[in-house]
Design an enzyme around this catalytic site. Structure first.
Site, short mmCIF file in Angstrom:
data_model
loop_
_atom_site.label_atom_id
_atom_site.label_comp_id
_atom_site.label_asym_id
_atom_site.label_seq_id
_atom_site.Cartn_x
_atom_site.Cartn_y
_atom_site.Cartn_z
N TYR A 214 0.85 -1.20 0.00
CA TYR A 214 0.00 0.00 0.00
C TYR A 214 0.87 1.24 0.00
CZ TYR A 214 -3.62 3.33 1.51
OH TYR A 214 -4.50 4.39 1.61
N LYS B 291 3.72 8.81 9.04
CA LYS B 291 3.55 8.19 10.35
C LYS B 291 4.56 8.71 11.40
CE LYS B 291 0.68 4.71 8.42
NZ LYS B 291 0.68 3.90 7.24
N ASP C 43 9.15 2.83 0.09
CA ASP C 43 8.06 3.47 0.83
C ASP C 43 8.26 3.10 2.29
OD1 ASP C 43 5.81 4.22 2.14
OD2 ASP C 43 4.39 3.29 0.75
#
Ligand SMILES: *Cc1c(COP(=O)(O)O)cnc(C)c1O
Length: 430
Positions: A144, A267, A239
């Site tokens: 994702y 995050k 990522d």
């Protein structure tokens, strides 16, 4: 009723928010039932609107490395808020966070702050395309990278959980430029590159996957991607929205010992406020506006509250570098406890773990890519999730998510989690 107030709040939310939430996985559609509404949180736990207490294994899906309402982050945000919450002009805070991030992470010279991991990945591939003059990208099934159109081709977790791996609204034109490979399958990637000579701008991946449960790279996989990218002039994009500042101060690049050409963050770098970032060498970043022609912008990018939170978070990591070992040890301890209980239960299972990421899959097949992870999306998982919830342990409400441990979790919390799990496993039925 146990969740009376959460249920009422959810019904009310559904009248004005699509599906009652602002991000799909929160809605419990994959596991059934009503989402619990959070009233407040501190350390490793939170209290819901009905007054139940939980041990939290999602930590806002990763950002809260030191737990909820962590005082250094709180104080930094409150102090900054008194001086103004947004300016749309440069501040020293942005440079400070950039300098700190660049000093902690290998192979990056410059960084651009955005507001989410989605924006970070979306902008990273635009820059990769602008830099290479090529249009196609390769991504992996089950990875994702946020919800930008180019990535909603077999994305993990949320998108998979809701059965829309190829979302309506993503055009054929966009989809044709995203080539799909299987995680941990280097030969598959080689075949795609051979079939599209000189056309691939970038290969983007989660260096340790966390959006199909936790799926570590097998020996040689990422090394092979690195060699292939270097040979073919393809940019390798890590990522690290999930792994950055969680697996180590330098993220997965440091742990795996492999240099990426570009890195995306989110995050932890925002300390619980909305921050994303992408970074690369000075040479690549020189192509980004206003230095270069590849456009990217944001009214709230580098927001002072968000920068203060990120600074407090990264400074805390710098002052307490043992946090990563502590987290790994706690996660290994949880792994061992869960595994013993699973063994005794006779259930089919896999436990995958890397650093402070861990996931339980109810299948006898080793989980190393999206297809094998999907085997664990079954009725066992729903019983497990709800049993744990009733027992005061909040797990990700999807079989495709990793747990994120935080440093506020005590060994007593971990013991209690294992005790609840053991009793839940005993009651589970096929
Ligand atoms: C969470 C996540 C994203 C998306 O970040 P948002 O802030 O939710 O947009 C991208 N990539 C990975 C690996 C993630 O875990």
């Amino acid at each position: 009723m146990r969740y009376e107030r959460s249920s009422a709040l959810f019904r009310e939310a559904c009248r004005v928010l699509p599906g009652g939430v602002n991000s799909p996985v929160r809605a419990f559609k994959a596991v059934g039932g009503t989402p619990v509404f959070v009233k407040e949180a501190a350390g490793a736990g939170f209290t819901d609107e009905d007054g139940h207490n939980y041990i939290d294994y999602i930590a806002s899906w990763g950002p809260l490395l030191f737990g909820h309402a962590f005082p250094p982050v709180l104080e930094a945000v409150v102090a900054q808020a008194r001086k103004g919450t947004s300016f749309g002009m440069p501040t020293a805070l942005e440079t400070q966070l950039a300098e700190l991030a660049v000093s902690m992470v290998p192979n990056i010279d410059k960084i651009r702050f955005v507001n989410s991991g989605t924006e970070a990945c979306m902008s990273a591939i635009r820059l990769a395309r602008g830099y290479t003059g090529r249009e196609k990208i390769i991504k992996f099934a089950g990875c994702y990278h946020g919800h930008a159109d180019a990535f909603l081709i077999q994305a993990g977790s949320g998108a998979v959980t809701f059965g829309s791996p190829n979302s309506p609204g993503v055009t054929q034109g966009t989809a044709k430029d995203t080539l799909l490979a299987n995680y941990n399958d280097l030969d598959g990637v080689r075949r795609l590159v051979e079939a599209n000579p000189g056309q691939i701008a970038a290969i983007i991946l989660e260096p340790v996957a966390g959006n199909m449960g936790c799926v570590p790279p097998v020996e040689g996989f990422i090394e092979g991607l690195r060699k292939l990218c270097t040979a073919e002039g393809i940019l390798l994009i890590f990522d690290e929205v999930m792994t950055g500042f969680r697996l180590a101060r330098g993220g997965a690049q440091e742990v795996l010992g492999i240099a990426a050409d570009m890195v995306a963050f989110g995050k932890v770098i925002g300390g619980g406020l909305p921050v994303g970032a992408f970074a690369a060498s000075a040479e690549i970043m020189a192509h980004l506006a206003p230095e270069g022609p590849v456009y990217q912008a944001g009214t709230l990018s580098g927001n002072p509250l968000a920068m203060s939170a990120g600074l407090a978070m990264l400074r805390q990591i710098e002052s307490d570098p043992e946090v990563f070992d502590r987290l790994s040890e706690k996660t290994a301890y949880l792994h061992q406890g869960l595994e013993e209980a699973l063994k005794q239960s006779g259930l089919p299972y896999q436990v995958n773990r890397f650093g402070s990421m861990i996931s339980v899959h109810f299948t006898a097949t080793p989980v190393r890519d999206f297809a094998t992870s999907a085997l664990g999306n079954n009725p066992y998982f729903k019983q497990y999730f709800h049993g744990m919830l009733e027992g005061g342990v909040y797990l990700p409400p999807s079989a495709f998510e990793s747990y994120f441990l935080n440093d506020a979790l005590s060994y007593a919390d971990l013991d209690q989690t294992v005790a609840v799990a053991a009793s839940v496993f005993r009651k589970m039925r096929a």
